[in-house]
Design a protein around this motif. Structure first.
Motif: not given
Length: 249
Positions: A173-175, A178, A195, A242-243, A246
């Motif tokens: 997930s993005t969360e 992050r 990441v 996206r990653i 984040a």
């Protein structure tokens, strides 16, 4: 003709100095990474010479460095340079100083790339300091991934095919991405590497399907194959964005 990098230093130059001169690993912030090169390799700044606060770096890799990896580079630069990311590309058997073929140029522009940047790209040969310097290495096929790992085994957990990265990242997930970056602190390069490791940790959680981690090579093939190649590449680029967003956004 495929260009090969020189393997031995000229007389009177040490191996260390020769490696430094042929590094081509980094491009100064004021110079576009896809611009024409004055020689076989671009800038001579080694990873060790870069300041600790140097920009986080993504390297894209294919064979000739004139179709798939420059398209990935140019599209990622468009979205990630505002976050301070340096994106560049190289080829395992590069057509050094060659421009992108016309169908590849047209495809990149249709996907939103700047025409001037597309026109400026010239093929570069993949050399070890580029791998050493990169915080995330995205290849266009499993063959390129294997070559990168053979050149620098310790890069294993930050080398992916770009479609493999997207497949693995889809389980993160993005969360969570992050949070992995936050655990690494505030340095952008460490956050990007964190990441990448978090995505690498997803290996084994989803099974690859034969060939689906590769982007098809369109070189000297029909326009339909160029379109297929772009269609395989663009969703993966979105997942990378996206990653990385984040981690650094």
């Amino acid at each position: 003709m495929i260009s090969q990098p020189p393997s031995e230093p000229p007389a009177g130059i040490s191996r260390r100095e020769w490696r430094r001169r042929t590094a081509g690993a980094s491009t100064p912030a004021s110079t576009p990474s896809s611009g024409p090169l004055p020689g076989l390799f671009a800038s001579t700044e080694s990873a060790a010479a870069r300041p600790q606060n140097a920009r986080p770096t993504i390297l894209t890799v294919c064979t000739g460095n004139i179709c798939r990896s420059p398209m990935a580079e140019i599209l990622l630069r468009r979205s990630l340079e505002p976050l301070g990311v340096h994106v560049h590309s190289a080829g395992t058997h590069a057509l050094v100083d060659h421009a992108m073929p016309e169908p590849a140029q047209q495809m990149a522009i249709a996907l939103g790339a700047d025409a001037g940047i597309v026109d400026a790209h010239r093929g570069r040969y993949l050399v070890e300091p580029m791998l050493q310097d990169a915080d995330l290495i995205l290849t266009m096929s499993r063959e390129h991934r294997s070559r990168a790992v053979q050149m620098m085994p310790r890069s294993l957990r930050r080398v992916f095919t770009i479609r493999e990265f997207a497949r693995l990242a889809s389980t993160l997930s993005t969360e969570d991405a992050r949070a992995a970056a936050d655990a690494a602190g505030s340095d952008p390069r460490e956050r990007l590497r964190a990441v990448a490791l978090a995505v690498a940790d997803q290996r084994g959680l989803s099974e690859p399907i034969a060939d689906e981690d590769d982007v098809i090579d369109p070189y000297r093939r029909s326009r339909e194959i160029y379109e297929q190649s772009a269609a395989e590449l663009t969703p993966a680029i979105a997942e990378v964005e996206r990653i990385v967003g984040a981690a650094l956004g």
